[in-house]
Motif scaffolding. Structure first.
Motif, PDB file in Angstrom:
ATOM      1  N   VAL A  90      -5.653  -1.357   2.716  1.00  0.00           N
ATOM      2  CA  VAL A  90      -4.554  -0.825   3.529  1.00  0.00           C
ATOM      3  C   VAL A  90      -4.963   0.485   4.194  1.00  0.00           C
ATOM      4  O   VAL A  90      -4.704   0.711   5.388  1.00  0.00           O
ATOM      5  CB  VAL A  90      -3.297  -0.645   2.653  1.00  0.00           C
ATOM      6  N   VAL A  91      -5.618   1.362   3.444  1.00  0.00           N
ATOM      7  CA  VAL A  91      -6.060   2.640   4.017  1.00  0.00           C
ATOM      8  C   VAL A  91      -7.128   2.414   5.081  1.00  0.00           C
ATOM      9  O   VAL A  91      -7.135   3.067   6.136  1.00  0.00           O
ATOM     10  CB  VAL A  91      -6.569   3.566   2.895  1.00  0.00           C
ATOM     11  N   LEU A 142       2.058   0.618   1.706  1.00  0.00           N
ATOM     12  CA  LEU A 142       1.650   0.841   0.317  1.00  0.00           C
ATOM     13  C   LEU A 142       2.804   0.563  -0.646  1.00  0.00           C
ATOM     14  O   LEU A 142       2.592   0.017  -1.741  1.00  0.00           O
ATOM     15  CB  LEU A 142       1.157   2.277   0.144  1.00  0.00           C
ATOM     16  N   ASP A 165      -6.323  -3.787  -2.837  1.00  0.00           N
ATOM     17  CA  ASP A 165      -5.259  -3.751  -1.833  1.00  0.00           C
ATOM     18  C   ASP A 165      -5.110  -2.369  -1.201  1.00  0.00           C
ATOM     19  O   ASP A 165      -5.026  -2.247   0.023  1.00  0.00           O
ATOM     20  CB  ASP A 165      -3.937  -4.190  -2.468  1.00  0.00           C
ATOM     21  N   VAL A 166      -5.051  -1.334  -2.038  1.00  0.00           N
ATOM     22  CA  VAL A 166      -4.873   0.020  -1.498  1.00  0.00           C
ATOM     23  C   VAL A 166      -6.049   0.436  -0.616  1.00  0.00           C
ATOM     24  O   VAL A 166      -5.835   0.951   0.493  1.00  0.00           O
ATOM     25  CB  VAL A 166      -4.638   1.016  -2.653  1.00  0.00           C
ATOM     26  N   SER A 221       3.051  -3.091  -1.176  1.00  0.00           N
ATOM     27  CA  SER A 221       1.979  -3.582  -2.045  1.00  0.00           C
ATOM     28  C   SER A 221       2.274  -3.283  -3.512  1.00  0.00           C
ATOM     29  O   SER A 221       2.053  -4.129  -4.387  1.00  0.00           O
ATOM     30  CB  SER A 221       0.646  -2.948  -1.635  1.00  0.00           C
ATOM     31  N   ILE A 222       2.787  -2.089  -3.781  1.00  0.00           N
ATOM     32  CA  ILE A 222       3.091  -1.723  -5.170  1.00  0.00           C
ATOM     33  C   ILE A 222       4.242  -2.556  -5.717  1.00  0.00           C
ATOM     34  O   ILE A 222       4.179  -3.086  -6.838  1.00  0.00           O
ATOM     35  CB  ILE A 222       3.404  -0.216  -5.252  1.00  0.00           C
ATOM     36  N   LEU A 272      -4.590  -4.292  -7.173  1.00  0.00           N
ATOM     37  CA  LEU A 272      -3.820  -3.385  -6.328  1.00  0.00           C
ATOM     38  C   LEU A 272      -4.570  -2.083  -6.085  1.00  0.00           C
ATOM     39  O   LEU A 272      -4.672  -1.616  -4.941  1.00  0.00           O
ATOM     40  CB  LEU A 272      -2.465  -3.105  -6.983  1.00  0.00           C
ATOM     41  N   VAL A 273      -5.108  -1.493  -7.148  1.00  0.00           N
ATOM     42  CA  VAL A 273      -5.728  -0.169  -7.039  1.00  0.00           C
ATOM     43  C   VAL A 273      -7.081  -0.244  -6.352  1.00  0.00           C
ATOM     44  O   VAL A 273      -7.393   0.583  -5.481  1.00  0.00           O
ATOM     45  CB  VAL A 273      -5.846   0.467  -8.435  1.00  0.00           C
TER      46      VAL A 273
END
Length: 502
Positions: free
Chosen positions: A125-126, A485, A121-122, A488-489, A117-118
């Motif tokens: 997404v950004v 976000l 994915d993040v 995703s979290i 995720l960190v």
């Protein structure tokens, strides 16, 4: 008279001692645990992880106490002034919810989902947010925008349509209400979830806080810029001290001695720094390898439930009583042929699902995604020097010798032992437009005069930083980013929400 004076002084001293003892009791102890003895100051652990520092536990309790005193106690004391059990009950509910979230976070970290995720994915997404923003900018006043009839917000919403975000950037409260309802069902104790009035009241309060207060604040461009500037200002800058010694033109014995002693001191300091850095590096490598081994052991202990059931055992043909001719006695046994054929049948083919379980997984390559988002934010590909630097760093971290170890180091940085303590602070006050412009200007000019910034960000770093801030200065677009976000979290902490099992 003297005896009375002594007695009064003793009484006053004892009263002062009692008042000092009462004042020294922290607010969280007096407000959240009023029945606990005042002599003991050890608060029960809010987080069950032993690696959590006790200072963070105390800060969380102080945060809860301040929040309850500011938002709950004023209206509750108007209903009843003598009830002191309401706030401790709220504390118990919050403790249960925090520990449930902690358990889910620990499980996600052990399975590797938190690192994905960190570090994957993040950043993705950004990166997609920046690309869609810049593509929408190019489509304005073109045939893609119906000859200029469509606004920029409509073009961006078409590229990042979300069920919870309307084209004008307004968030659908029903979507957030559904998410909060599931989270409360998971985190609240059963006796607090079953009563529908209590559940609805808590849900509506949380939805209002999330949609109006939290999302309304963090989507503001000035809030994002102020947060980035504060993080940059917290980085210690090593300023070279000015040399206050007077340099004489002539070479004397005193100057030579001072030079030799200064050189020896510099060499010894550098050696001590190298020794300390080496020791810290060895300790970090051992901890990273131990953490990676623990994670792999946990992942191998997870039972595989998707395997097909084994085929039924084949009957032993030799054990079946049948009549044979004399010529059949000399024939080879049928059992061996059947067992060989059955072994060939049970042997997995290259395309069978069971053979995929034995194939090694590809390396996660966590370092490539942060580099990708940095390259996209500052448009590194548009300049030769920055493109060469990012390509070299990418090859060194992804395909070089350090690639495998970095994939172990980055998940280790998410452990509670490695995370630094962050003390909760009060929410910032909305600044004036002049203060917002000043914050943005400070952020743009933060790297002025830096030689490395000119190499990576071009001859005018302020222009590059200004262009990098544009995708974060549109509040309607920030709502899309925040909601994606959030999905995703929650997909990591509550996977049953999105896989249909909840």
């Amino acid at each position: 008279m003297s005896s009375r004076h002594v007695a009064s002084s003793l009484i006053s001293n004892s009263s002062h001692t009692t008042n000092n003892a009462t004042k020294s009791v922290p607010l969280s102890k007096r407000l959240l645990f009023p029945t606990a003895p005042a002599s003991s100051f050890d608060l029960p652990p809010l987080l069950l992880n032993p690696l959590i520092p006790p200072e963070l536990n105390a800060e969380l309790y102080d945060f809860i106490a301040l929040a309850l005193r500011a938002f709950v106690q004023p209206w509750w004391t108007k209903i009843t002034r003598y009830d002191k059990e309401f706030l401790p009950i709220i504390t118990e509910i919050l403790t249960h919810a925090v520990r449930t979230l902690e358990e889910r976070l620990a499980n996600a970290h052990q399975k590797g989902d938190l690192a994905k995720l960190v570090f994957r994915d993040v950043p993705l997404v950004v990166t997609q947010h920046y690309r869609d923003f810049r593509i929408a900018q190019c489509k304005v006043n073109s045939s893609y925008a119906a000859g200029g009839a469509l606004s920029f917000s409509a073009l961006f919403h078409a590229s990042q349509s979300h069920i919870a975000v309307k084209p004008d950037g307004e968030i659908d409260s029903d979507y957030v209400r559904f998410l909060v309802d599931h989270i409360l069902k998971t985190c609240l104790p059963k006796q607090d979830w079953d009563p529908e009035p209590e559940r609805v009241i808590v849900r509506e309060i949380v939805v209002k806080i999330v949609v109006k207060d939290i999302f309304g604040k963090i989507t503001q461009p000035w809030f994002i810029e102020k947060m980035i500037l504060e993080q940059l200002m917290s980085i210690p800058s090593h300023v070279k001290p000015k040399d206050t010694l007077s340099h004489s033109n002539g070479l004397s014995l005193h100057t030579l001695i001072v030079f030799v002693l200064t050189l020896i001191q510099s060499i010894s300091g550098a050696c001590l720094a190298l020794v300390y850095a080496y020791r810290q590096l060895v300790i970090t490598i051992k901890e990273v390898n131990h953490h990676a081994g623990t994670t792999e052991t946990h992942s191998t202990q997870v039972p595989v439930t998707n395997l097909p059931p084994p085929p039924p055992p084949l009957p032993d043909i030799d054990s079946v009583p049948v009549s044979r001719t004399p010529s059949e006695y000399s024939a080879p046994s049928v059992k061996h042929s059947v067992s060989s054929s059955s072994s060939n049948f049970l042997e997995p083919t290259p395309h069978s699902p069971s053979s995929d379980l034995t194939q090694p997984d590809l390396p996660p390559d966590y370092a490539s995604y942060p580099l990708l988002v940095i390259s996209e934010i500052f448009n590194m590909d548009a300049r030769f020097a920055s493109n060469a630097v990012m390509s070299t760093v990418g090859m060194a971290t992804s395909q070089g010798v350090a690639g495998g170890w970095i994939d172990k180091l980055l998940p280790y940085l998410l452990t509670p032992y490695a995370l630094s303590q962050r003390i909760p602070c009060s929410p910032p006050i909305d600044p004036t437009p002049e203060e917002q412009a000043e914050t943005r200007q400070k952020l743009i000019n933060f790297l002025d005069g830096n030689t490395l910034a000119s190499l990576l960000l071009g001859p005018y770093p302020s222009d590059t930083i200004s262009a990098a801030l544009e995708p974060l200065e549109n509040r309607e677009c920030n709502f899309h980013l925040i909601m994606i976000l959030l999905d995703s979290i929650l997909g990591v902490l509550f996977p049953e929400l999105f896989n249909g099992t909840g």
